[in-house]
Design a protein around this motif. Structure first.
Motif, PDB file in Angstrom:
ATOM      1  N   GLN A  57      63.663 122.182  21.513  1.00  0.00           N
ATOM      2  CA  GLN A  57      63.159 122.825  20.308  1.00  0.00           C
ATOM      3  C   GLN A  57      64.149 123.930  19.956  1.00  0.00           C
ATOM      4  O   GLN A  57      64.208 124.964  20.622  1.00  0.00           O
ATOM      5  CB  GLN A  57      61.751 123.384  20.508  1.00  0.00           C
ATOM      6  CG  GLN A  57      61.102 123.863  19.223  1.00  0.00           C
ATOM      7  CD  GLN A  57      59.673 124.344  19.429  1.00  0.00           C
ATOM      8  OE1 GLN A  57      59.163 124.340  20.553  1.00  0.00           O
ATOM      9  NE2 GLN A  57      59.035 124.756  18.356  1.00  0.00           N
ATOM     10  N   THR A 115      62.774 126.548  23.582  1.00  0.00           N
ATOM     11  CA  THR A 115      61.672 125.902  24.299  1.00  0.00           C
ATOM     12  C   THR A 115      62.060 124.484  24.688  1.00  0.00           C
ATOM     13  O   THR A 115      62.518 123.701  23.845  1.00  0.00           O
ATOM     14  CB  THR A 115      60.401 125.881  23.435  1.00  0.00           C
ATOM     15  OG1 THR A 115      60.162 127.192  22.922  1.00  0.00           O
ATOM     16  CG2 THR A 115      59.209 125.415  24.239  1.00  0.00           C
ATOM     17  N   HIS A 117      60.922 120.781  26.158  1.00  0.00           N
ATOM     18  CA  HIS A 117      59.750 119.906  26.158  1.00  0.00           C
ATOM     19  C   HIS A 117      60.065 118.644  26.976  1.00  0.00           C
ATOM     20  O   HIS A 117      60.481 117.620  26.427  1.00  0.00           O
ATOM     21  CB  HIS A 117      59.368 119.512  24.727  1.00  0.00           C
ATOM     22  CG  HIS A 117      58.884 120.659  23.890  1.00  0.00           C
ATOM     23  ND1 HIS A 117      57.546 120.930  23.717  1.00  0.00           N
ATOM     24  CD2 HIS A 117      59.554 121.597  23.186  1.00  0.00           C
ATOM     25  CE1 HIS A 117      57.420 121.994  22.938  1.00  0.00           C
ATOM     26  NE2 HIS A 117      58.625 122.413  22.599  1.00  0.00           N
ATOM     27  N   GLY A 171      52.131 130.325  26.720  1.00  0.00           N
ATOM     28  CA  GLY A 171      52.970 131.224  25.951  1.00  0.00           C
ATOM     29  C   GLY A 171      52.279 131.658  24.680  1.00  0.00           C
ATOM     30  O   GLY A 171      52.739 132.554  23.979  1.00  0.00           O
ATOM     31  N   ALA A 236      55.429 122.681  26.325  1.00  0.00           N
ATOM     32  CA  ALA A 236      56.489 123.582  26.763  1.00  0.00           C
ATOM     33  C   ALA A 236      56.550 123.628  28.282  1.00  0.00           C
ATOM     34  O   ALA A 236      55.529 123.740  28.963  1.00  0.00           O
ATOM     35  CB  ALA A 236      56.250 124.977  26.201  1.00  0.00           C
ATOM     36  N   SER A 240      59.711 128.299  29.827  1.00  0.00           N
ATOM     37  CA  SER A 240      60.277 128.194  28.483  1.00  0.00           C
ATOM     38  C   SER A 240      59.897 129.422  27.659  1.00  0.00           C
ATOM     39  O   SER A 240      58.757 129.901  27.707  1.00  0.00           O
ATOM     40  CB  SER A 240      59.746 126.944  27.770  1.00  0.00           C
ATOM     41  OG  SER A 240      60.546 125.817  28.024  1.00  0.00           O
ATOM     42  N   ARG A 242      58.891 131.014  24.180  1.00  0.00           N
ATOM     43  CA  ARG A 242      58.184 130.524  23.002  1.00  0.00           C
ATOM     44  C   ARG A 242      58.637 131.292  21.756  1.00  0.00           C
ATOM     45  O   ARG A 242      58.986 132.473  21.829  1.00  0.00           O
ATOM     46  CB  ARG A 242      56.667 130.661  23.166  1.00  0.00           C
ATOM     47  CG  ARG A 242      56.093 129.998  24.415  1.00  0.00           C
ATOM     48  CD  ARG A 242      56.549 128.544  24.622  1.00  0.00           C
ATOM     49  NE  ARG A 242      56.346 127.689  23.474  1.00  0.00           N
ATOM     50  CZ  ARG A 242      55.208 127.000  23.228  1.00  0.00           C
ATOM     51  NH1 ARG A 242      54.186 127.114  24.068  1.00  0.00           N
ATOM     52  NH2 ARG A 242      55.114 126.229  22.184  1.00  0.00           N
ATOM     53  N   SER A 250      56.084 130.754  28.703  1.00  0.00           N
ATOM     54  CA  SER A 250      55.091 129.916  29.371  1.00  0.00           C
ATOM     55  C   SER A 250      55.260 130.114  30.879  1.00  0.00           C
ATOM     56  O   SER A 250      56.232 129.627  31.467  1.00  0.00           O
ATOM     57  CB  SER A 250      55.294 128.455  28.984  1.00  0.00           C
ATOM     58  OG  SER A 250      54.304 127.635  29.565  1.00  0.00           O
TER      59      SER A 250
END
Length: 335
Positions: A57, A115, A117, A171, A236, A240, A242, A250
Motif C-alpha cells: 500500500q 502498509t 498486506h 492500527g 495490515a 505495519s 498505518r 498495527s
C-alpha cells in the motif's frame, strides 16, 4: 530536498530517495523516519512477511496524497527479492513480491510503502493458508474497548477448540487475532472456520457481536469480518505503519495488555522502544500449527443443527455453491 542516501540493511545496501519528504504532516515524520522505524522493527515486520506474497500500500506523497495498492511486483525489482504467482478470484494471476530479508522491507519503504498486506500463505504453497486472521471490526457506536471484550471471549473460545491466538491492534479502532494453522486446507475451508468461530462468538455475546455481512443489519456491535479470510483479502501486517495522521502502527500485544491499551499509544515514534524492550510478541507463532478440524466440525454442526450455511462473499468473487443472495436486504424488500 536532500539527495538520496544509502542504508545498510543487514549487510545489503538499499537506496532511499528524498529522505526529507514529509509523510505525516501532523507529526512531522519524514520518509527517513519511516525507514528508520522499519530498520528498528525489521525482525518483527519480516517475521510476518517472510515468504508471503505481499501487496504494497503505497503513499508516494505521504498520507495526505494519493495512494494505491501494488499487487504485481514493480518494475526494477531487485534480483535478490523473490516473487510468487498468486491467483485472484477473477481467474487472473500476478507475481507478487515475497520478502525474505529485511532489505526487502526498506526497498518497499523507498517506494512509499507504509502498509504491508501479506497473503496468509507461503510462496511454496499459495493455495493452502497457514494462518487464520480474525478481524474484530467495531461498528459505529462501538470502539476499541468493545473489540477487546470480544477478543477475550474469542480467546476462550479458541482454547476450547484446542487453538491459540495472538492479538494485535489494527492500527485503527479494531483488533486482529492470528492463529497459525497447518497448511492442509483451502481458502474456502479457512473462511468457513472463521465463520464458525464468528457465529459461536455471536451466540456467546448476543447484542455485542455480529457476523451480518450487510452494514444495515450489524447495529452497534463488533463485526467479525469473516471475508478477510477469502482469497485475495489481506489485512495490515504486524508492525505495519498505518496511513493515519498520528502514524499509528498495527502492534502485537500480550493478552494481559489489552484492557489498558489504546491504539493511539502505538505509533511510529513509540513502537521502536517497545520492540527493543519486548521483542516480537508474535514470535511465539513460529513452529506452531493447529488443526482446523475442530472448527470445520463446528461449522458442520452449525449447518446441520441450526441451518447455518454459506455466507455472502465479497462482490468480486464468483458466486459460491449455497451462497445466499448478494442483494442488500433493504433493496430486496422493495421488490
Amino acid at each position: 530536498m536532500a539527495t538520496a542516501v544509502e542504508l545498510d540493511v543487514a549487510g545489503r545496501s538499499v537506496r532511499l530517495s528524498n529522505p526529507d519528504k514529509v509523510y505525516f504532516p501532523e507529526r512531522g515524520f519524514t520518509k527517513m523516519d519511516v525507514a528508520q522505524y522499519y530498520l528498528a522493527v525489521a525482525d518483527g515486520v519480516l517475521r510476518g512477511l517472510r515468504d508471503r506474497p505481499t501487496t504494497l500500500q503505497r503513499f508516494p506523497d505521504g498520507v495526505n496524497g494519493e495512494f494505491f495498492y501494488q499487487k504485481r511486483a514493480p518494475k526494477g525489482l531487485p534480483e535478490w527479492l523473490p516473487t510468487a504467482r498468486i491467483a485472484f478470484p477473477s481467474g487472473r494471476s500476478a507475481d507478487e513480491i515475497c520478502p525474505t530479508e529485511p532489505a526487502a522491507v526498506l526497498w518497499a519503504a523507498n517506494l512509499g510503502c507504509l502498509t504491508f498486506h501479506p497473503w496468509p500463505v507461503r510462496r511454496t504453497d499459495t493455495e493452502h493458508p497457514d494462518e487464520l486472521r480474525i478481524d474484530l471490526d467495531p461498528q459505529p457506536g462501538t470502539d476499541f474497548h468493545d473489540a477487546v471484550r470480544a477478543a477475550h471471549e474469542l480467546r476462550q473460545l479458541l482454547e476450547e477448540y484446542g487453538l491459540q491466538g495472538w492479538p494485535k491492534t489494527s492500527g485503527g479502532r479494531g483488533l486482529h487475532v492470528y492463529v497459525p494453522v497447518e497448511p492442509r486446507w483451502t481458502f474456502t475451508d479457512a473462511r468457513h472456520a472463521v465463520i464458525a468461530l464468528g457465529r459461536a462468538l455471536e451466540q456467546r455475546m448476543p447484542g455485542k457481536v455480529t457476523t451480518a455481512w450487510w452494514k444495515e443489519e450489524r447495529g452497534e456491535k463488533i463485526f467479525v469480518d469473516y471475508n478477510q479470510m477469502a482469497r485475495d483479502r489481506t489485512i495490515a501486517s504486524a508492525y505495519s505503519v498505518r496511513a493515519r495522521p498520528r502514524a499509528t502502527v498495527s502492534t502485537p500485544l500480550r493478552w494481559e495488555e489489552l484492557d489498558a491499551a489504546t491504539p493511539e499509544d502505538f505509533d511510529l515514534g513509540t513502537v521502536p522502544a517497545r520492540f527493543a524492550e519486548l521483542g516480537d510478541l508474535n514470535a511465539g507463532m513460529d513452529g506452531r500449527a493447529f488443526s482446523l478440524e475442530p472448527l470445520l466440525e463446528l461449522a458442520e454442526r452449525q449447518q446441520r443443527d441450526e441451518g447455518l450455511g454459506e455466507m455472502p462473499y465479497p462482490p468480486d468473487h464468483p458466486k459460491a455453491a449455497g451462497e445466499p443472495t448478494r442483494v442488500q436486504p433493504s433493496r430486496a424488500r422493495k421488490h
